[in-house]
Design a protein around this motif. Structure first.
Motif, PDB file in Angstrom:
ATOM      1  N   GLY A 187       0.907  -1.233  -0.109  1.00 11.35           N
ATOM      2  CA  GLY A 187       0.014   0.096  -0.121  1.00 11.35           C
ATOM      3  C   GLY A 187       0.936   1.207  -0.087  1.00 11.35           C
ATOM      4  O   GLY A 187       0.712   2.200  -0.721  1.00 11.35           O
ATOM      5  N   ALA A 188       1.923   1.428   0.933  1.00  8.77           N
ATOM      6  CA  ALA A 188       2.817   2.397   0.855  1.00  8.77           C
ATOM      7  C   ALA A 188       3.326   2.462  -0.324  1.00  8.77           C
ATOM      8  O   ALA A 188       3.875   3.594  -0.966  1.00  8.77           O
ATOM      9  CB  ALA A 188       3.683   2.280   2.078  1.00  8.77           C
ATOM     10  N   THR A 189       3.855   1.290  -1.076  1.00  7.10           N
ATOM     11  CA  THR A 189       4.806   1.462  -2.161  1.00  7.10           C
ATOM     12  C   THR A 189       3.918   1.983  -3.250  1.00  7.10           C
ATOM     13  O   THR A 189       4.349   3.128  -4.101  1.00  7.10           O
ATOM     14  CB  THR A 189       5.113  -0.043  -2.673  1.00  7.10           C
ATOM     15  OG1 THR A 189       5.882  -0.544  -1.480  1.00  7.10           O
ATOM     16  CG2 THR A 189       5.742   0.253  -3.920  1.00  7.10           C
ATOM     17  N   ILE A 190       2.610   1.723  -3.409  1.00  3.45           N
ATOM     18  CA  ILE A 190       1.667   2.240  -4.311  1.00  3.45           C
ATOM     19  C   ILE A 190       1.584   3.909  -4.232  1.00  3.45           C
ATOM     20  O   ILE A 190       1.587   4.701  -5.116  1.00  3.45           O
ATOM     21  CB  ILE A 190       0.576   1.385  -4.321  1.00  3.45           C
ATOM     22  CG1 ILE A 190       0.608   0.242  -4.926  1.00  3.45           C
ATOM     23  CG2 ILE A 190      -0.519   2.140  -5.316  1.00  3.45           C
ATOM     24  CD1 ILE A 190      -0.838  -0.626  -4.907  1.00  3.45           C
ATOM     25  N   LEU A 191       1.432   4.239  -2.865  1.00  5.63           N
ATOM     26  CA  LEU A 191       1.354   5.573  -2.721  1.00  5.63           C
ATOM     27  C   LEU A 191       2.458   6.455  -3.203  1.00  5.63           C
ATOM     28  O   LEU A 191       2.520   7.471  -3.830  1.00  5.63           O
ATOM     29  CB  LEU A 191       1.021   5.854  -1.106  1.00  5.63           C
ATOM     30  CG  LEU A 191       1.063   7.515  -0.829  1.00  5.63           C
ATOM     31  CD1 LEU A 191      -0.168   8.191  -1.365  1.00  5.63           C
ATOM     32  CD2 LEU A 191       0.966   7.443   0.878  1.00  5.63           C
ATOM     33  N   TRP A 192       3.604   5.787  -2.911  1.00  4.27           N
ATOM     34  CA  TRP A 192       4.887   6.708  -3.183  1.00  4.27           C
ATOM     35  C   TRP A 192       5.165   6.733  -4.544  1.00  4.27           C
ATOM     36  O   TRP A 192       5.754   7.698  -5.201  1.00  4.27           O
ATOM     37  CB  TRP A 192       6.060   6.043  -2.322  1.00  4.27           C
ATOM     38  CG  TRP A 192       6.239   6.714  -1.012  1.00  4.27           C
ATOM     39  CD1 TRP A 192       5.916   6.052   0.013  1.00  4.27           C
ATOM     40  CD2 TRP A 192       6.465   8.202  -0.646  1.00  4.27           C
ATOM     41  NE1 TRP A 192       5.904   6.971   1.221  1.00  4.27           N
ATOM     42  CE2 TRP A 192       6.418   8.152   0.837  1.00  4.27           C
ATOM     43  CE3 TRP A 192       7.013   9.066  -1.303  1.00  4.27           C
ATOM     44  CZ2 TRP A 192       6.544   9.157   1.535  1.00  4.27           C
ATOM     45  CZ3 TRP A 192       7.439  10.268  -0.433  1.00  4.27           C
ATOM     46  CH2 TRP A 192       7.364  10.157   1.023  1.00  4.27           C
ATOM     47  N   MET A 193       4.718   5.508  -5.328  1.00  2.00           N
ATOM     48  CA  MET A 193       4.989   5.266  -6.768  1.00  2.00           C
ATOM     49  C   MET A 193       3.979   6.462  -7.498  1.00  2.00           C
ATOM     50  O   MET A 193       4.511   7.009  -8.513  1.00  2.00           O
ATOM     51  CB  MET A 193       4.563   4.072  -7.242  1.00  2.00           C
ATOM     52  CG  MET A 193       5.524   2.837  -7.090  1.00  2.00           C
ATOM     53  SD  MET A 193       7.159   3.477  -7.882  1.00  2.00           S
ATOM     54  CE  MET A 193       6.642   2.905  -9.621  1.00  2.00           C
ATOM     55  N   TRP A 194       2.648   6.667  -6.936  1.00  2.00           N
ATOM     56  CA  TRP A 194       1.980   7.435  -7.651  1.00  2.00           C
ATOM     57  C   TRP A 194       2.251   8.991  -7.301  1.00  2.00           C
ATOM     58  O   TRP A 194       2.339   9.857  -8.405  1.00  2.00           O
ATOM     59  CB  TRP A 194       0.489   7.562  -6.886  1.00  2.00           C
ATOM     60  CG  TRP A 194      -0.454   6.333  -7.592  1.00  2.00           C
ATOM     61  CD1 TRP A 194      -0.946   5.436  -7.169  1.00  2.00           C
ATOM     62  CD2 TRP A 194      -0.685   6.370  -9.001  1.00  2.00           C
ATOM     63  NE1 TRP A 194      -1.703   4.938  -7.933  1.00  2.00           N
ATOM     64  CE2 TRP A 194      -1.631   5.028  -9.169  1.00  2.00           C
ATOM     65  CE3 TRP A 194      -0.720   7.123 -10.185  1.00  2.00           C
ATOM     66  CZ2 TRP A 194      -2.321   4.873 -10.227  1.00  2.00           C
ATOM     67  CZ3 TRP A 194      -1.102   6.737 -11.168  1.00  2.00           C
ATOM     68  CH2 TRP A 194      -1.840   5.653 -11.564  1.00  2.00           C
ATOM     69  N   ILE A 195       3.206   9.296  -6.260  1.00  2.00           N
ATOM     70  CA  ILE A 195       3.692  10.657  -5.951  1.00  2.00           C
ATOM     71  C   ILE A 195       4.803  10.755  -7.271  1.00  2.00           C
ATOM     72  O   ILE A 195       5.112  11.794  -7.750  1.00  2.00           O
ATOM     73  CB  ILE A 195       4.398  10.730  -4.551  1.00  2.00           C
ATOM     74  CG1 ILE A 195       3.180  10.673  -3.701  1.00  2.00           C
ATOM     75  CG2 ILE A 195       5.177  11.939  -4.631  1.00  2.00           C
ATOM     76  CD1 ILE A 195       3.569  10.671  -2.486  1.00  2.00           C
ATOM     77  N   THR A 196       5.723   9.940  -7.215  1.00  6.43           N
ATOM     78  CA  THR A 196       6.669   9.782  -8.524  1.00  6.43           C
ATOM     79  C   THR A 196       6.097  10.013  -9.765  1.00  6.43           C
ATOM     80  O   THR A 196       6.604  10.792 -10.566  1.00  6.43           O
ATOM     81  CB  THR A 196       7.377   8.171  -8.294  1.00  6.43           C
ATOM     82  OG1 THR A 196       7.805   8.180  -7.049  1.00  6.43           O
ATOM     83  CG2 THR A 196       8.798   8.431  -9.219  1.00  6.43           C
ATOM     84  N   VAL A 197       5.081   9.423 -10.052  1.00  5.33           N
ATOM     85  CA  VAL A 197       4.581   9.532 -11.594  1.00  5.33           C
ATOM     86  C   VAL A 197       4.032  10.863 -11.631  1.00  5.33           C
ATOM     87  O   VAL A 197       4.231  11.639 -12.674  1.00  5.33           O
ATOM     88  CB  VAL A 197       3.318   8.645 -11.713  1.00  5.33           C
ATOM     89  CG1 VAL A 197       2.618   8.949 -12.910  1.00  5.33           C
ATOM     90  CG2 VAL A 197       4.018   7.182 -11.923  1.00  5.33           C
ATOM     91  N   LEU A 198       3.637  11.494 -10.453  1.00  7.14           N
ATOM     92  CA  LEU A 198       3.000  12.890 -10.671  1.00  7.14           C
ATOM     93  C   LEU A 198       4.097  14.091 -11.008  1.00  7.14           C
ATOM     94  O   LEU A 198       4.001  14.687 -11.623  1.00  7.14           O
ATOM     95  CB  LEU A 198       1.855  13.045  -9.540  1.00  7.14           C
ATOM     96  CG  LEU A 198       1.627  14.651  -9.292  1.00  7.14           C
ATOM     97  CD1 LEU A 198       0.586  14.778 -10.350  1.00  7.14           C
ATOM     98  CD2 LEU A 198       0.930  14.632  -7.715  1.00  7.14           C
TER      99      LEU A 198
END
Length: 293
Positions: A187-198
């Protein structure tokens, strides 16, 4: 795609015959044929180019889908993982050579070509030539006849500096996501990945605005002498690589949301991360040599 039974992990993976390479070559034919005719003034060729691109994207979608299925069903072993790592390493090395050629062209122009044009040997040909960099004055850098329209050079403040902060921050957020994945915190991985994509998408948006500003307010264009051509070639190709890297991270994030990858087996994630960090390093070189020097 595989001659191995489902759920097994072969030491050597032998794929079954596939239609994808032939179909990809078919699409590439129309891409090259359409592009070659379009740049030579044939208006109809742009539709062939569009058809070839759509066809190729469709083939790649199916090809990647099959490869993902093979990976998720346990058909790839240690040898395949090793081959993927070597393949990505050589791909990034080829990109290093690609950008190295452009950086070398910039260095050669500034250190050799421009001074040579302003030397005594060429004084009779171009007596009013000014061998200075950047080429912002009439008669400088590949425009002895003054045919280049006046323009203003791009400074590091503030858009390039903002983009530098965005890319460096994205490298940090991606590293955080990688550590979280290794700790099996999906869950935390997905959150930080979305931040990276943004952050990556924001970089592309800021660079698009920078180009709009350059064309409409600074009159800086691809045709603005040696400075304009090198500026847009270097930053433009880098921006394209950022877009590709951002799309890679986007699809990796979607795969994470579907439950793909584990704490021990996630080279798809690592390969995209390698590419993104490479893009970060190239930008630091660009930011220093193009905007500051």
């Amino acid at each position: 795609m595989s001659t191995s039974a489902p759920g097994t992990t072969p030491h050597y993976y032998v794929p079954a015959p596939s239609r994808h390479p032939a179909f990809a070559a078919f699409g590439l034919f129309f891409v090259i044929f359409g592009a070659a005719n379009w740049i030579n003034g044939q208006d109809w060729a742009k539709w062939l180019l569009a058809f070839g691109m759509l066809w190729l994207f469709g083939v790649l979608f199916q090809w990647f889908r099959d490869s993902i299925h093979e990976s998720e069903t346990g058909q790839y072993g240690r040898k395949i993982d090793l081959s993927f790592r070597w393949s990505m390493s050589w791909f990034i090395f080829s990109e290093v050579m690609f950008f190295g050629a452009f950086f070398t062209a910039l260095w050669w122009m500034r250190s050799h070509s421009v001074p040579a044009l302003g030397s005594v040997d060429n004084a009779l040909l171009w007596p009013d030539f000014k061998a200075v960099w950047p080429s912002v004055a009439p008669g400088t850098t590949a425009s002895p006849g003054g045919i280049i329209e006046p323009f203003t050079t791009m400074t590091p403040f503030w858009l390039p500096t903002i983009n530098t902060a965005l890319l460096l921050t994205s490298g940090v957020t991606l590293t955080i996501a990688h550590h979280l994945l290794r700790e099996n915190k999906r869950g935390a991985t997905i959150l930080w990945m979305w931040i990276t994509v943004l952050l990556g998408a924001t970089f592309v948006g800021v660079q698009g605005y920078e180009y709009f500003h350059a064309y409409h307010e600074l009159n800086l264009k691809l045709t603005s002498g040696a400075y304009g051509s090198t500026f847009f070639m270097l930053t433009g190709f880098h921006g394209f690589h950022v877009l590709v890297g951002m799309l890679m991270l986007f699809f990796i994030t979607l795969r994470l949301m579907k439950g793909h990858f584990t704490a021990d087996k996630h080279f798809g994630f690592e390969g995209a991360a390698w590419y993104w960090h490479f893009v970060d390093v190239v930008w630091l070189g660009l930011y220093t040599l193009v905007y500051w020097m």
